[in-house]
Design an enzyme around this catalytic site. Structure first.
Site, PDB file in Angstrom:
ATOM      1  N   HIS A   1       0.821  -1.206   0.000  1.00  0.00           N
ATOM      2  CA  HIS A   1       0.000   0.000   0.000  1.00  0.00           C
ATOM      3  C   HIS A   1       0.861   1.265   0.000  1.00  0.00           C
ATOM      4  CE1 HIS A   1      -3.825   2.054   0.745  1.00  0.00           C
ATOM      5  NE2 HIS A   1      -3.165   2.850   1.567  1.00  0.00           N
TER       6      HIS A   1
ATOM      7  N   SER B   1      -4.310  -0.374  -5.575  1.00  0.00           N
ATOM      8  CA  SER B   1      -4.884  -1.263  -4.567  1.00  0.00           C
ATOM      9  C   SER B   1      -4.822  -2.689  -5.105  1.00  0.00           C
ATOM     10  CB  SER B   1      -6.327  -0.851  -4.278  1.00  0.00           C
ATOM     11  OG  SER B   1      -6.939  -1.810  -3.448  1.00  0.00           O
TER      12      SER B   1
ATOM     13  N   ASP C   1      -5.599  14.806   1.690  1.00  0.00           N
ATOM     14  CA  ASP C   1      -4.519  14.865   0.700  1.00  0.00           C
ATOM     15  C   ASP C   1      -4.573  16.185  -0.067  1.00  0.00           C
ATOM     16  OD1 ASP C   1      -3.146  12.506   1.128  1.00  0.00           O
ATOM     17  OD2 ASP C   1      -4.455  11.324  -0.165  1.00  0.00           O
TER      18      ASP C   1
ATOM     19  N   HIS D   1     -10.398   2.887  -0.678  1.00  0.00           N
ATOM     20  CA  HIS D   1     -10.556   2.449   0.699  1.00  0.00           C
ATOM     21  C   HIS D   1     -11.395   1.172   0.677  1.00  0.00           C
ATOM     22  CE1 HIS D   1     -10.136   4.201   4.985  1.00  0.00           C
ATOM     23  NE2 HIS D   1      -8.975   3.915   4.472  1.00  0.00           N
TER      24      HIS D   1
ATOM     25  N   HIS E   1     -10.717  -2.349   1.335  1.00  0.00           N
ATOM     26  CA  HIS E   1     -10.791  -3.356   2.387  1.00  0.00           C
ATOM     27  C   HIS E   1     -11.559  -2.864   3.614  1.00  0.00           C
ATOM     28  CE1 HIS E   1      -7.675  -5.101  -0.158  1.00  0.00           C
ATOM     29  NE2 HIS E   1      -7.897  -6.252   0.432  1.00  0.00           N
TER      30      HIS E   1
END
Lengths: 742, 227
Positions: A50, A535, A118, A96, A98
């Site tokens: 990640h 991802s 961010d 996002h 999981h």
């Protein structure tokens, strides 16, 4: 040097940190001794997939990232693109996945929170958000619960924070049954000379922690995001963070005030791997060491260990290097907003990442190597297989075209997403000009008399599954087309690459081929990739998701008065198809919904043709020819015409030269648009199209209330709308709820 | 020239929309007050904008209603200064006791953002003077807790005294509000609370200007136009 260790380092502990044997021997070399428990956690956090992009880095480097307007490309918190007048747009998309599967509300909410952070970490005020969501089969037991949780989590965070959600995607497919995708996009506006980055400068300067307190939530979250799921998934629930949009809103205002005051030298938000990742990044980028004293970190739980503090993913936190002489001003701003503010360390010149806790040094690692020496793998991969082209006559026609069209526009992937977007604040800030439901979301540039920005998020996973290279191209091309269709010049894009386990050569092959396709399309269409996220390990019990490289594109509208919309035509306008007759039914929605199959090749994307037609359409919109514009994508021509009729509450009567009726109406050939033109100018428009060498056909006229196509389709707009609007509320049980309430 | 003050709380988020609306409609920027202020500048119109004050982590508007600045707002209201609370501002005014009733969770339990139709139920007030009695206007809503409720006695008093300013109409009640109530005046008619957002519909770029007349009325600009 003695560094205190509390936990023996066993091989099981190493494996449970997702570190393999070679990686561990490299860690031993770089640490120059056995790492402490805390240090092992830090290495694991910095070197997991990640944070380190170790499987994808080699291929990501092949993406075009530069352009005349690009101010900052990948590597910063978000990409920065010049839009003229000293303004820049700052944007990124991030997954996002999981956490959202485990705890849909908080997972999705903190995904939104992370991407907003961010953007404002760079000094930009967020002005738009989008979300690309992929859920499992509607019939799967968990799907409804996940849809409800994710949508309300996105709304719960974004609405309270105060950013308009102006676009996105929602798709359903059984391949996401055990692993949904939540990709969150945010864009902000800033002045070009007021952008902040993470690179620290100056030795002996205070490292300041601010925002929410640190708790045990999310410890090990980044490591979780780098593992496959199995049936023990519920045990991972404690690693999902909890979002607090109110604190984030205060943090936004405080950070922007602080930046305006001139006190900030460097800033980094605490996202994945929290304090570890942010501190290492600031130090490593600036060629500085960082010394942290964890006793100063504001905590909300007692007896937190150094390990937990370093790996906590508590939300709404920032790390900054501030000008020491402005500490008082800075402190006043954070007190005003009631946020925690603590000096937790300082910059040093020894290039070490040194952590102190309760009077002892618990970690001392080389900071550059933590950041830069993460392993980079050239994982084995196989070239994806190919399919032979399939002619239209190989596909059965529908028994009845009216029934088929109504079924398509009422199917889970093509029906109205009103149920979703009405839970998002689409209007806040007062600048939204096109809301979800059109081709792209449009937000005007605050303070400028005529400029606006267009945003679109796109990918067609079933095409990527069939052909990762063409599918990668198609994702970029569709995004380009959606921006063009509003009258925006496509500027740049962010990519969110969602794939399965990269240790499997066929999955790695999908990643490699789709990056190749994305790179080719971005190059050809002039849309550099300026930020992104990867991802991987999106698998459950060995079953990978459909490969889903989501593209989030940004375009610039110079005069929003001339902007085009899907439904802004008038009765009497002439209807034009830009492009040629549909022929491609393999992997189409028609094939899936009517024939019950998902086979064959993806449609081909001819990038030169894509660009030529895109530029022609853009010029026509900008010269104010077009009364309405829509791209032709999922579901083909008939669905595109139906969508325009529903948006305008008007009908169309079309008379089209057709070879194969079902592929002409439902084929998903690329690079096509529908444009409506005031009938007075239709002749001139046709002449211009001819002159520009663009394939086109005048196919009909806008009428009052029925969509009529040859002798195939004849449906009232009211019936179209009923079919289009009912699936989602019915699926979510809303209809029953509303009836019960009455 | 009318003087406008906008009251800010941590978590206010339609403050910028309101500042823009006042500036665009009146040509003058409003003054801003912070929740910890104990007095307000001299004002002809005080506005509490939308948002999630203090995160709405208790009941919506409940913490804001107890902020120091709200004493000053109450005093201004008692003196007859016009007070406008939109969305979270309306919730705050009910929590502060400046308006009767309460805003409960939407009937469908979800946040709702969409355009609704409002019936102007009482055009005989400065806030609504720009509209005709029973005129139907467009206006967006964006809230989670907009389901207006009051006990039968309070409701009867509101209706008898003509205190309902706006009602949702044409089947667009988005939240289950009793009697389709979208906005109400206090008994003296100088305090207006409403869930819909007129500040998001004041210029052609918003796709309509039906909200503009509310501010023109509140700022006495209608008389100026006629004079």
């Amino acid at each position: 040097m003695t560094v205190t260790n509390t936990h023996p380092i066993t091989s099981e502990l190493i494996v449970s940190h997702g570190i393999n044997e070679q990686e561990y021997s490299r860690i031993l070399e770089l640490t120059e001794r056995e790492p402490t428990y805390t240090e092992l956690g830090i290495w694991s956090a910095m070197w997991n997939e990640h944070c380190s992009y170790k499987s994808s880095k080699k291929w990501l480097k092949t993406l075009p990232t530069e352009g005349a307007r690009v101010v900052y490309g990948p590597g910063e918190n978000a990409g920065v693109v010049d839009i003229g007048d000293d303004d820049v747009v700052v944007f990124k998309m991030e997954s996002h996945n999981h956490p959202s599967f485990i705890e849909p509300y908080q997972g999705a909410a903190t995904g939104v929170g992370g991407i907003l952070r961010d953007v404002f970490t760079m000094g930009a005020r967020p002005i738009a958000a989008m979300n690309a969501l992929r859920f499992g089969d509607p019939g799967h037991a968990k799907t409804r619960h996940l849809v409800a949780g994710v949508v309300s989590g996105i709304g719960g965070y974004g609405n309270s924070f105060g950013v308009p959600t102006v676009g996105g995607e929602v798709n359903f497919h059984s391949r996401y049954n055990g692993n949904i995708l939540v990709n969150a996009f945010a864009a902000g506006l800033a002045k070009r000379d007021a952008i902040y980055i993470s690179k620290a400068e100056g030795v002996g300067l205070p490292v300041v922690y601010l925002g929410a307190k640190t708790g045990r939530d999310g410890v090990g979250g980044a490591t979780m995001a780098s593992a496959e799921f199995d049936d023990s998934i519920d045990e991972k629930r404690p690693t999902v963070q909890v979002g607090d949009p109110f604190t984030e809103k205060c943090l936004l205002e405080a950070c922007l005030e602080l930046m305006a005051s001139g006190a900030v030298i460097a800033i980094q938000d605490m996202g994945a791997a929290g304090l570890t990742c942010s501190a290492v990044e600031m130090g490593a980028r600036g060629d500085l060491g960082i010394r942290l004293n964890l006793d100063e970190v504001p905590v909300r739980e007692e007896n937190m260990t150094a390990y937990e503090m370093m790996l906590s993913e508590s939300q709404e936190r920032m790390l900054m290097v501030l000008r020491p002489e402005m500490e008082d001003e800075a402190k006043a701003i954070f007190t005003k907003w009631d946020l925690d503010f603590a000096i937790v360390g300082l910059t040093t010149d020894d290039l070490r990442f040194s952590i102190h806790h309760q009077g002892e040094e618990v970690a001392n690692l080389p900071i550059k190597q933590l950041g830069d020496e993460a392993p980079e793998y050239d994982r084995p991969w196989v070239e994806p297989g190919s399919h032979s082209q399939q002619e239209p006559h190989l596909f059965a026609p529908p028994h009845d075209f009216n029934t088929a069209l109504l079924k398509l526009i009422g199917s889970p992937d093509l029906c109205s997403r009103r149920w979703v977007w009405e839970q998002y604040d689409t209007l806040i800030q007062g600048n939204s000009m096109q809301l979800p439901g059109g081709d792209a979301g449009v937000v005007r540039v605050d303070g400028h008399p005529s400029k606006a920005l267009a945003f679109s998020s796109d990918v067609t996973p079933r095409y990527v599954e069939a052909d990762p290279f063409e599918g990668g191209k198609q994702a970029v091309a569709e995004c380009y087309r959606n921006l063009i269709a509003t009258g925006a010049e496509p500027l740049a894009a962010t990519d969110n690459l969602n794939f399965g386990n990269p240790e499997k050569p066929e999955i790695m092959g999908q990643l490699v081929a789709s990056i190749r396709g994305i790179a080719e399309a971005c190059q050809a269409l002039g849309m550099p990739i300026v930020s992104g996220n990867v991802s991987l390990y999106n698998e459950t019990n060995g079953q990978a998701i459909l490969p889903t490289p989501t593209i989030g594109g940004v375009g610039l509208i110079d005069e929003h008065e001339r902007m085009a919309r899907v439904g802004s035509m008038q009765a009497g306008d002439a209807v034009f198809l830009i492009g040629t007759e549909g022929t491609h039914l393999a992997r189409s929605i028609y094939q899936r919904e009517i024939l019950g199959e998902e086979t064959g090749p993806a449609p081909q994307v001819d990038l030169l043709m894509e660009k030529a037609r895109g530029e022609f359409v853009l010029a026509a919109i900008r010269s104010d020819y077009a009364s309405a514009v829509h791209d032709v994508s999922d579901g083909g021509l008939a669905v595109a015409l139906a969508e325009m009729c529903m948006a305008a509450d008007l009908g169309m009567k079309c008379d089209i030269d057709i070879t194969y009726p079902h592929s002409a109406l439902f084929g998903e050939d690329q690079a096509r648009y529908i444009m409506t033109i005031n009938s007075e100018w239709a002749g001139m428009f046709a002449a211009n199209s001819e002159g520009a060498g663009v394939s086109f056909a005048q196919i009909g006229q806008v009428t009052d209330e029925r969509l009529i196509i040859n002798d195939l389709i004849d449906i009232s707009v009211g019936d179209l709308k009923t079919a289009h609007e009912s699936w989602f509320p019915d699926f979510m049980g809303e209809t029953a709820l509303a009836e019960a309430a009455e | 020239m009318q003087r406008t003050t906008i009251v800010l709380f941590p978590g206010s988020n339609r403050d910028r929309d309101m500042i823009a609306a006042i500036t665009k409609v009146s040509g003058a920027s409003p003054t801003l007050a912070w929740h910890t202020d104990t007095s307000l500048p001299e004002s002809d119109l005080v506005i509490i904008p939308g948002g999630f004050s203090h995160g709405d982590y208790l009941r919506s508007g409940a913490i804001a209603a107890r902020a120091p600045v709200m004493k000053a707002v109450s005093q201004a209201a008692a003196k007859g200064v016009r007070i406008l609370g939109v969305c979270n501002g309306f919730q705050t005014l009910t929590e502060a006791g400046l308006l009767p009733g309460a805003l409960m969770r939407n009937a469908r339990l979800t946040f709702v953002c969409k355009e609704v139709k409002l019936l102007v139920a009482n055009a005989g007030n400065a806030f609504t003077a720009g509209y005709r009695e029973s005129e139907v206007i467009r206006c967006p809503v964006a809230h989670h807790d907009g389901n207006y409720f009051a006990d039968p006695k309070t409701l009867k008093a509101l209706e008898d005294n003509n205190q309902v300013a706006f009602r949702y109409t044409e089947g667009t009640n988005p939240n289950g509000s009793i009697n389709d109530i979208a906005g109400i005046f206090n008994i003296n008619g100088n305090v207006l609370g409403m869930m819909p957002h007129p500040e998001n519909l004041i210029e052609p770029a918003h796709g309509g200007q039906d909200g503009r007349r509310l501010f023109e009325g509140a700022l006495n600009m209608l008389e100026t136009e006629q004079a």
